[in-house]
Design a protein around this motif. Sequence first.
Motif, PDB file in Angstrom:
ATOM      1  N   PRO A 572      32.901 -47.996 -47.887  1.00 39.90           N
ATOM      2  CA  PRO A 572      34.198 -48.279 -47.420  1.00 39.90           C
ATOM      3  C   PRO A 572      35.379 -48.132 -48.398  1.00 39.90           C
ATOM      4  N   ALA A 573      35.061 -47.697 -49.575  1.00 40.63           N
ATOM      5  CA  ALA A 573      36.117 -47.591 -50.622  1.00 40.63           C
ATOM      6  C   ALA A 573      37.065 -46.287 -50.001  1.00 40.63           C
ATOM      7  N   ARG A 574      38.544 -46.707 -50.456  1.00 40.06           N
ATOM      8  CA  ARG A 574      39.503 -45.696 -50.019  1.00 40.06           C
ATOM      9  C   ARG A 574      40.411 -45.232 -51.147  1.00 40.06           C
ATOM     10  N   VAL A 575      41.003 -44.146 -50.910  1.00 43.77           N
ATOM     11  CA  VAL A 575      41.908 -43.473 -51.799  1.00 43.77           C
ATOM     12  C   VAL A 575      43.098 -42.854 -51.138  1.00 43.77           C
ATOM     13  N   PRO A 576      43.987 -42.680 -52.036  1.00 42.42           N
ATOM     14  CA  PRO A 576      45.281 -42.064 -51.436  1.00 42.42           C
ATOM     15  C   PRO A 576      44.843 -40.631 -50.595  1.00 42.42           C
ATOM     16  N   ALA A 577      45.590 -40.380 -49.518  1.00 42.95           N
ATOM     17  CA  ALA A 577      45.257 -39.485 -48.489  1.00 42.95           C
ATOM     18  C   ALA A 577      45.402 -38.003 -49.440  1.00 42.95           C
ATOM     19  N   ARG A 578      44.553 -37.022 -48.914  1.00 39.00           N
ATOM     20  CA  ARG A 578      44.421 -35.875 -49.706  1.00 39.00           C
ATOM     21  C   ARG A 578      45.065 -34.811 -48.722  1.00 39.00           C
ATOM     22  N   ILE A 579      45.894 -34.096 -49.475  1.00 41.06           N
ATOM     23  CA  ILE A 579      46.786 -32.738 -48.706  1.00 41.06           C
ATOM     24  C   ILE A 579      45.894 -31.519 -48.747  1.00 41.06           C
ATOM     25  N   PRO A 580      45.549 -30.944 -47.651  1.00 43.88           N
ATOM     26  CA  PRO A 580      44.824 -29.598 -47.847  1.00 43.88           C
ATOM     27  C   PRO A 580      45.740 -28.615 -48.413  1.00 43.88           C
ATOM     28  N   GLY A 581      45.016 -27.781 -49.449  1.00 46.20           N
ATOM     29  CA  GLY A 581      45.497 -26.843 -50.329  1.00 46.20           C
ATOM     30  C   GLY A 581      46.611 -27.030 -51.390  1.00 46.20           C
ATOM     31  N   GLU A 582      46.263 -28.513 -51.754  1.00 42.56           N
ATOM     32  CA  GLU A 582      46.945 -28.874 -52.971  1.00 42.56           C
ATOM     33  C   GLU A 582      45.978 -29.479 -53.897  1.00 42.56           C
ATOM     34  N   ALA A 583      44.968 -29.170 -53.907  1.00 40.86           N
ATOM     35  CA  ALA A 583      44.079 -29.754 -55.048  1.00 40.86           C
ATOM     36  C   ALA A 583      43.392 -28.577 -55.479  1.00 40.86           C
ATOM     37  N   GLY A 584      42.044 -28.523 -55.501  1.00 37.63           N
ATOM     38  CA  GLY A 584      41.395 -27.369 -56.327  1.00 37.63           C
ATOM     39  C   GLY A 584      41.336 -26.299 -55.398  1.00 37.63           C
ATOM     40  N   LEU A 585      41.440 -26.057 -54.367  1.00 36.82           N
ATOM     41  CA  LEU A 585      41.501 -25.008 -53.145  1.00 36.82           C
ATOM     42  C   LEU A 585      42.653 -24.660 -52.698  1.00 36.82           C
ATOM     43  N   SER A 586      43.204 -23.483 -52.685  1.00 38.21           N
ATOM     44  CA  SER A 586      44.529 -23.035 -51.879  1.00 38.21           C
ATOM     45  C   SER A 586      44.236 -22.927 -50.613  1.00 38.21           C
ATOM     46  N   SER A 587      45.311 -22.816 -49.954  1.00 42.34           N
ATOM     47  CA  SER A 587      45.032 -22.636 -48.343  1.00 42.34           C
ATOM     48  C   SER A 587      45.081 -21.162 -48.213  1.00 42.34           C
ATOM     49  N   LEU A 588      44.167 -20.627 -47.340  1.00 39.04           N
ATOM     50  CA  LEU A 588      43.842 -19.314 -46.941  1.00 39.04           C
ATOM     51  C   LEU A 588      44.607 -18.990 -45.643  1.00 39.04           C
ATOM     52  N   GLY A 589      45.370 -19.876 -45.176  1.00 43.73           N
ATOM     53  CA  GLY A 589      46.032 -19.896 -43.640  1.00 43.73           C
ATOM     54  C   GLY A 589      45.851 -21.263 -43.091  1.00 43.73           C
ATOM     55  N   PRO A 590      46.614 -21.308 -42.037  1.00 41.84           N
ATOM     56  CA  PRO A 590      46.688 -22.572 -41.153  1.00 41.84           C
ATOM     57  C   PRO A 590      45.406 -22.511 -40.156  1.00 41.84           C
ATOM     58  N   ALA A 591      44.945 -23.838 -39.899  1.00 40.05           N
ATOM     59  CA  ALA A 591      43.807 -24.045 -38.931  1.00 40.05           C
ATOM     60  C   ALA A 591      44.453 -23.541 -37.520  1.00 40.05           C
ATOM     61  N   PRO A 592      43.639 -22.767 -36.735  1.00 40.82           N
ATOM     62  CA  PRO A 592      42.222 -22.963 -36.844  1.00 40.82           C
ATOM     63  C   PRO A 592      41.588 -21.756 -37.453  1.00 40.82           C
ATOM     64  N   GLY A 593      42.436 -20.906 -38.066  1.00 40.08           N
ATOM     65  CA  GLY A 593      41.878 -19.828 -38.842  1.00 40.08           C
ATOM     66  C   GLY A 593      41.642 -18.851 -38.225  1.00 40.08           C
ATOM     67  N   THR A 594      40.867 -17.688 -38.716  1.00 39.47           N
ATOM     68  CA  THR A 594      40.685 -16.402 -37.963  1.00 39.47           C
ATOM     69  C   THR A 594      39.061 -16.241 -37.062  1.00 39.47           C
ATOM     70  N   TYR A 595      38.329 -16.675 -37.661  1.00 39.74           N
ATOM     71  CA  TYR A 595      36.979 -16.603 -37.164  1.00 39.74           C
ATOM     72  C   TYR A 595      36.800 -17.104 -35.958  1.00 39.74           C
ATOM     73  N   VAL A 596      37.593 -18.178 -35.442  1.00 38.97           N
ATOM     74  CA  VAL A 596      37.429 -18.977 -34.131  1.00 38.97           C
ATOM     75  C   VAL A 596      38.227 -17.884 -33.153  1.00 38.97           C
ATOM     76  N   ARG A 597      39.075 -16.853 -33.748  1.00 33.11           N
ATOM     77  CA  ARG A 597      39.790 -16.211 -32.783  1.00 33.11           C
ATOM     78  C   ARG A 597      38.865 -14.678 -32.280  1.00 33.11           C
ATOM     79  N   MET A 598      37.825 -14.617 -33.020  1.00 28.20           N
ATOM     80  CA  MET A 598      36.820 -13.373 -32.681  1.00 28.20           C
ATOM     81  C   MET A 598      36.236 -13.400 -31.543  1.00 28.20           C
ATOM     82  N   LYS A 599      36.334 -12.671 -30.677  1.00 27.30           N
ATOM     83  CA  LYS A 599      35.691 -12.467 -29.322  1.00 27.30           C
ATOM     84  C   LYS A 599      34.337 -11.822 -29.153  1.00 27.30           C
ATOM     85  N   ALA A 600      33.522 -12.238 -28.365  1.00 28.32           N
ATOM     86  CA  ALA A 600      32.062 -11.404 -28.363  1.00 28.32           C
ATOM     87  C   ALA A 600      32.376 -10.222 -27.460  1.00 28.32           C
TER      88      ALA A 600
END
Length: 600
Positions: A572-600
Amino acid sequence: MTTERTTPLPDIEALSRNASLLVEEFGRAAAIYMKPKGEGDLPLPAPVKPPDEVNDVVRTLGAVAERWLVDPQKTIEAQTKLSEAFITLWGSTWHRLQGEPAAPVVEPEPKDNRFKHEEWSTNPIFDFLKQSYLITARWAEELVEGAEGIDDHTRHKAQFYLRQITGALSPSNFVLTNPELIRHTLEENGANLVRGMKMLAEDIEAGKGELRVRQTDPTGFEVGVNVAVTPGEVVFRNDLMELIQYAPTTETVLKRPFLIVPPWINKYYILDLNPQKSLIGWMVSQGLTVFCISWVNPDERHADKDFESYMREGIEAAIDAIGVATGENEVAAAGYCVGGTLLAVTLAMQAATGNKRIKSATFLTTQVDFTHAGDLKVFADEAQIQAIEARMKRRGYLEGSGMATAFNMLRPNDLIWSYVVNNYVKGKTPMPFDLLYWNADATRMPAANHSFYLRNCYLENTLSQGRMILGNVRLELKKVKVPIFNLATREDHIAPALSVFEGSSKFGGKVEYVVAGSGHIAGVVNPPSKPKYGFWTGGPAKGHFADWMQAATEHKGSWWPYWFAWLEHQAPARVPARIPGEAGLSSLGPAPGTYVRMKA
């Protein structure tokens, strides 16, 4: 005074014109179908060798017929039963044609929507066609059920194949034997058939020479625009997956981050269809730091990616990345369908190696014991797996249409023939439906991964027996002690509730088994704001499933809040909300990303 509904006489000129157009569209569809399927392919010579699937149908149903023919007395009894039913039907129909009332000999199942049109009952001729079909279909089902001396797998396959055949031969599928379709065609002077043939040609072309029946209007949806729209960032990418971290909507979040492992058989956004239905969006709103794997849509480059690759480059790589992004080395995780099976394998590997970084697990319609795996086991005997492996060897993957067709065949009347009639006979474009858009957004399966899955799960069931070997490590689910929330759905055709129930006993720790209403998808995607189904709880999954269900407590509304209370209780422990891309990993682009758009 009552007035009988009449159909206006057709416009002969329009009917003739549409007949000519129908011939033209038929020629176009035939030309597309006969076109070589790929580079280097040649038109098939005559006579054409039947495909392996047809041969297996013939062998299987032939085995059933053989068991009846070796006992002439039983054969005569079966024929007599069918004859008596038809004699009764002939008598009933004769009375009706004379204007006298007569009770039906047989009636459709309550959920069978094929014969809902009133003339199937009010018109004696069409009522005769309907009852003749039902009598014959049920008689054939009884033959399969009553055949002596065949093994359970052959019987199961025969039942499945028979269901496909009887579904295809239903009089509701054809213009001249369906009163609704006759009226519709006369009212439109055949224009519906022209539109339908045009759509048939388009769907064969979309399937690259094979019919891909459309189930929705795909023009109404676009990934990242009106499906898969929960805000977030791709924070990690490798050859197999992109990792999405979702943007928080609360000031504080649970300290332990949460990883979702979706199936690679479909794309992840079934859990993020739209803001109203999104499980991912709801989880974020409850104060979870949500990460979700988005699997690559594989091609020939991924042929050698096996189950171990998906574990190490998928789940384990995601946990590594989450540690960099949040500073947390422990996660809670959820796996959906085969994603859950992979999660269970990962838990067993972590238990065997001592690298226990997943501290609680949620399984959504997941099988780990495939003893009662339902109709998909029809496709998983040695001969059929060898045939699938041979197909995959040519390209390095299983085409996305392969699994889509298999899933549709689990409910052929609802998922195949209703659309065939609507699209190609009525000439109507299906309504836009986000769920069916997702269902048609097919993914391929790498050869090595899919072969391992079919053999170790459906064929040999090694995981539940403690015999699965991965990376030279023998995996035992009994060593998995973390808390588990195991969700089944009551009408699931892919991961039957009984199968999930039996799988619960394979783990070594405490398992919270819950059954939701509806099926494999609708039972999971059941938001609290508009719940369509309830759920059942009843303590540990012990004894017989039927007894557990009978004693279980039914709850109104969605299972989501019940599950979140279970999850929050773990940590149950809580911490301040984490913002994507602002900590140890930088953003590679917005969700939903590129892989999900690949068609069969």
